[in-house]
Design an enzyme around this catalytic site. Structure first.
Site, PDB file in Angstrom:
ATOM      1  N   HIS A 283    -119.520 -96.490  -8.642  1.00  0.00           N
ATOM      2  CA  HIS A 283    -120.232 -97.350  -9.163  1.00  0.00           C
ATOM      3  C   HIS A 283    -121.547 -97.287  -9.357  1.00  0.00           C
ATOM      4  O   HIS A 283    -122.155 -97.130 -10.406  1.00  0.00           O
ATOM      5  CB  HIS A 283    -119.656 -98.663  -8.682  1.00  0.00           C
ATOM      6  CG  HIS A 283    -118.336 -99.198  -8.819  1.00  0.00           C
ATOM      7  ND1 HIS A 283    -117.795-100.088  -7.865  1.00  0.00           N
ATOM      8  CD2 HIS A 283    -117.346 -98.768  -9.704  1.00  0.00           C
ATOM      9  CE1 HIS A 283    -116.273-100.261  -8.385  1.00  0.00           C
ATOM     10  NE2 HIS A 283    -115.949 -99.206  -9.464  1.00  0.00           N
TER      11      HIS A 283
ATOM     12  N   THR B 114    -112.009-101.441 -14.277  1.00  0.00           N
ATOM     13  CA  THR B 114    -112.342-102.976 -14.064  1.00  0.00           C
ATOM     14  C   THR B 114    -113.647-103.342 -14.878  1.00  0.00           C
ATOM     15  O   THR B 114    -114.819-102.734 -14.569  1.00  0.00           O
ATOM     16  CB  THR B 114    -112.414-103.316 -12.588  1.00  0.00           C
ATOM     17  OG1 THR B 114    -111.703-102.670 -11.839  1.00  0.00           O
ATOM     18  CG2 THR B 114    -112.558-104.854 -12.497  1.00  0.00           C
TER      19      THR B 114
ATOM     20  N   HIS C 233    -100.442-103.678  -9.191  1.00  0.00           N
ATOM     21  CA  HIS C 233    -100.355-103.128  -7.862  1.00  0.00           C
ATOM     22  C   HIS C 233     -99.432-103.991  -7.063  1.00  0.00           C
ATOM     23  O   HIS C 233     -99.658-105.037  -7.172  1.00  0.00           O
ATOM     24  CB  HIS C 233    -101.463-102.849  -7.279  1.00  0.00           C
ATOM     25  CG  HIS C 233    -102.528-101.645  -7.699  1.00  0.00           C
ATOM     26  ND1 HIS C 233    -103.054-101.819  -9.087  1.00  0.00           N
ATOM     27  CD2 HIS C 233    -102.831-100.572  -7.198  1.00  0.00           C
ATOM     28  CE1 HIS C 233    -103.493-100.585  -9.495  1.00  0.00           C
ATOM     29  NE2 HIS C 233    -103.449 -99.964  -8.263  1.00  0.00           N
TER      30      HIS C 233
ATOM     31  N   GLU D 292     -98.567-102.690  -1.928  1.00  0.00           N
ATOM     32  CA  GLU D 292     -99.289-101.551  -1.291  1.00  0.00           C
ATOM     33  C   GLU D 292     -99.410-101.829   0.086  1.00  0.00           C
ATOM     34  O   GLU D 292     -99.697-101.014   1.090  1.00  0.00           O
ATOM     35  CB  GLU D 292    -100.589-101.496  -1.864  1.00  0.00           C
ATOM     36  CG  GLU D 292    -100.925-100.699  -3.221  1.00  0.00           C
ATOM     37  CD  GLU D 292    -102.285-101.048  -3.493  1.00  0.00           C
ATOM     38  OE1 GLU D 292    -102.595-101.987  -4.066  1.00  0.00           O
ATOM     39  OE2 GLU D 292    -102.818 -99.838  -3.506  1.00  0.00           O
TER      40      GLU D 292
ATOM     41  N   ASP E 139    -103.616 -91.726  -9.426  1.00  0.00           N
ATOM     42  CA  ASP E 139    -104.686 -92.801  -8.806  1.00  0.00           C
ATOM     43  C   ASP E 139    -106.110 -92.682  -8.699  1.00  0.00           C
ATOM     44  O   ASP E 139    -106.694 -93.184  -9.713  1.00  0.00           O
ATOM     45  CB  ASP E 139    -103.972 -93.063  -7.403  1.00  0.00           C
ATOM     46  CG  ASP E 139    -104.332 -94.483  -6.868  1.00  0.00           C
ATOM     47  OD1 ASP E 139    -104.527 -95.422  -7.721  1.00  0.00           O
ATOM     48  OD2 ASP E 139    -104.406 -94.674  -5.559  1.00  0.00           O
ATOM     49  N   ASP E 140    -106.419 -91.772  -7.973  1.00  0.00           N
ATOM     50  CA  ASP E 140    -107.727 -91.617  -8.071  1.00  0.00           C
ATOM     51  C   ASP E 140    -108.210 -90.159  -7.684  1.00  0.00           C
ATOM     52  O   ASP E 140    -108.363 -89.687  -6.790  1.00  0.00           O
ATOM     53  CB  ASP E 140    -108.781 -92.473  -6.891  1.00  0.00           C
ATOM     54  CG  ASP E 140    -108.508 -93.768  -7.297  1.00  0.00           C
ATOM     55  OD1 ASP E 140    -109.215 -94.445  -7.936  1.00  0.00           O
ATOM     56  OD2 ASP E 140    -107.536 -94.596  -6.453  1.00  0.00           O
TER      57      ASP E 140
HETATM   58  P1  5GP Z   1    -112.545 -98.778 -11.600  1.00  0.00           P
HETATM   59  O1  5GP Z   1    -111.910-100.018 -11.882  1.00  0.00           O
HETATM   60  O2  5GP Z   1    -114.125 -99.163 -11.072  1.00  0.00           O
HETATM   61  O3  5GP Z   1    -112.971 -98.008 -12.671  1.00  0.00           O
HETATM   62  O4  5GP Z   1    -111.776 -98.066 -10.505  1.00  0.00           O
HETATM   63  C1  5GP Z   1    -112.088 -98.187  -9.014  1.00  0.00           C
HETATM   64  C2  5GP Z   1    -111.396 -99.467  -8.726  1.00  0.00           C
HETATM   65  O5  5GP Z   1    -110.075 -99.544  -8.985  1.00  0.00           O
HETATM   66  C3  5GP Z   1    -111.461-100.086  -7.207  1.00  0.00           C
HETATM   67  O6  5GP Z   1    -112.723-100.696  -6.994  1.00  0.00           O
HETATM   68  C4  5GP Z   1    -110.303-100.795  -6.789  1.00  0.00           C
HETATM   69  O7  5GP Z   1    -110.580-102.305  -7.455  1.00  0.00           O
HETATM   70  C5  5GP Z   1    -109.170-100.228  -7.943  1.00  0.00           C
HETATM   71  N1  5GP Z   1    -108.537 -99.303  -7.167  1.00  0.00           N
HETATM   72  C6  5GP Z   1    -108.439 -98.015  -7.097  1.00  0.00           C
HETATM   73  N2  5GP Z   1    -107.613 -97.502  -6.306  1.00  0.00           N
HETATM   74  C7  5GP Z   1    -106.861 -98.301  -6.159  1.00  0.00           C
HETATM   75  C8  5GP Z   1    -105.756 -98.454  -5.155  1.00  0.00           C
HETATM   76  O8  5GP Z   1    -105.108 -97.350  -4.712  1.00  0.00           O
HETATM   77  N3  5GP Z   1    -105.307 -99.677  -4.889  1.00  0.00           N
HETATM   78  C9  5GP Z   1    -105.628-100.713  -5.430  1.00  0.00           C
HETATM   79  N4  5GP Z   1    -105.209-102.004  -5.337  1.00  0.00           N
HETATM   80  N5  5GP Z   1    -106.905-100.681  -6.193  1.00  0.00           N
HETATM   81  C10 5GP Z   1    -107.381 -99.496  -6.585  1.00  0.00           C
END
Ligand code: 5GP
Length: 341
Positions: free
Chosen positions: A58, A91, A186, A189, A270-271
């Site tokens: 971020h 987000t 989600h 989890e 996922d990431d």
């Molecule tokens: P962004 O939405 O800021 O582009 O991506 C990061 C955000 O995605 C994290 O702050 C979190 O809210 C959400 N996120 C990323 N990976 C996961 C995960 O494995 N599980 C959940 N519940 N949220 C995730």
């Protein structure tokens, strides 16, 4: 098989933008080496710890220019992994230099500028479950606004964020649905049968992770039975679950129950930045762990497309691509034996 998994045209439906930034992108935008190591370590961690890691990304995407360039780069990286259709999720957030609206506009601009004959990219906007009800309502307004402005780009809404905190507010997602947004959520989890029941009752279009549903995975016979009636496609993220210790190992990942019962699923990163993976790598892991053949891997791609939030027109274009690729790359000699080149 490694080359096959890499060349296979793939569909990515569960990728968080700020978890997908590569080491190079973080470095370019001034992240300290220590922070980069922490972000992209892929060592075992807990779900709690992983949510702190996103703060590093971020910082890197806190200006419009950096956010734009990071998004373009993430899309390029998926395209070079032969992902032909990507649903990127993020987000909406505000920063000193950026309103929530500008955040979404910047990501949309990057998506539109990045589309090519190699990759089609759509957007899912996420609601962070840690936010209060009022904050979630405000984010929903932004999401609906951009759905109306860019209906072909903004395809869905997602509920994500730390599953040990916050809540699922059903009315928010009902309103999203009334505004023609597909819903990914989600789900399970962590073990939380009551919330899973509420989600099943709402019936999202797709579920993320679905870890604690099957009775062999701390779910319950009741949940699994209900799930098998609903058959909601699940986005599985194997490396993410193994790294975050919610799955013991690849062999003991709950995807095996979906395969056994022939329930709908797809594979996702996922990431990819945080978990140091690629979609090809996720395919390779599943192939090796469950001894899948080429036809079965291709079928996962093909099924995934049908679970996507793409328009019918886009699905037709992509289906044709997948079929052509199969004809050129997987030779069927004599039923039921396949020889794959
Ligand atoms: P962004 O939405 O800021 O582009 O991506 C990061 C955000 O995605 C994290 O702050 C979190 O809210 C959400 N996120 C990323 N990976 C996961 C995960 O494995 N599980 C959940 N519940 N949220 C995730």
């Amino acid at each position: 098989m490694e080359t096959f998994c890499s060349k296979l045209p793939k569909i990515e439906l569960h990728a968080h933008l700020n978890g997908s930034l590569s080491r190079e992108t973080l470095k370019k935008f001034g992240c300290a080496d220590n922070d980069i190591l922490e972000y992209n370590q892929a060592k075992q961690t807990t779900l709690d710890q992983v949510f702190d890691i996103f703060k590093i990304a971020h910082q890197a995407t806190s200006t419009k220019q950096n956010l734009y360039e990071s998004t373009v780069k993430v899309i390029e990286e998926f395209a070079s992994d032969n992902v032909i259709y990507l649903e990127l999720r993020t987000t909406p957030r505000k920063e000193a230099d950026m309103t929530e609206d500008e955040y979404v506009e910047t990501v949309i601009k990057a998506l539109l500028d990045s589309e090519s004959s190699d990759i089609m990219v759509k957007l899912i906007l996420s609601i962070d479950r840690r936010h209060t009800y009022d904050q979630q309502v405000e984010t929903l307004k932004t999401i609906i606004k951009y759905k109306k402005l860019y209906p072909d780009v903004v395809r869905g809404i997602d509920l994500s964020g730390d599953p040990t905190k916050g809540a699922f507010f059903r009315d928010i997602f009902e309103k999203a649905r009334r505004n023609e947004l597909f819903v990914a959520m989600h789900c399970a989890e962590i073990k939380n049968d009551a919330e899973v029941m509420e989600m099943f009752d709402f019936k999202p279009d797709r579920l993320g992770h679905a870890t604690f549903i099957h009775p062999d995975f701390q779910g319950s016979a009741e949940l699994w039975e209900l799930y098998t009636k609903l058959q909601i496609p699940v986005e599985f993220c194997l490396t993410s679950n193994v790294v975050c210790l919610t799955s013991k190992s690849y062999q003991e990942h709950h995807v095996r129950e979906w395969m056994k019962a022939n329930m709908p699923f797809c594979l996702s990163t996922d990431d990819k930045g945080v978990f140091d993976t690629t979609l090809s790598n996720e395919f390779r892991i599943v192939q090796q762990t469950f001894s899948l053949n080429k036809e079965e891997l291709w079928k996962i791609s093909k099924n995934t497309l049908s679970y996507s939030f793409a328009t019918d027109r886009d699905k037709n274009v992509l289906n044709e691509k997948l079929d052509k690729w199969k004809l050129a790359n997987i030779k069927i000699l004599k039923h039921p034996y396949y020889i794959c080149l």
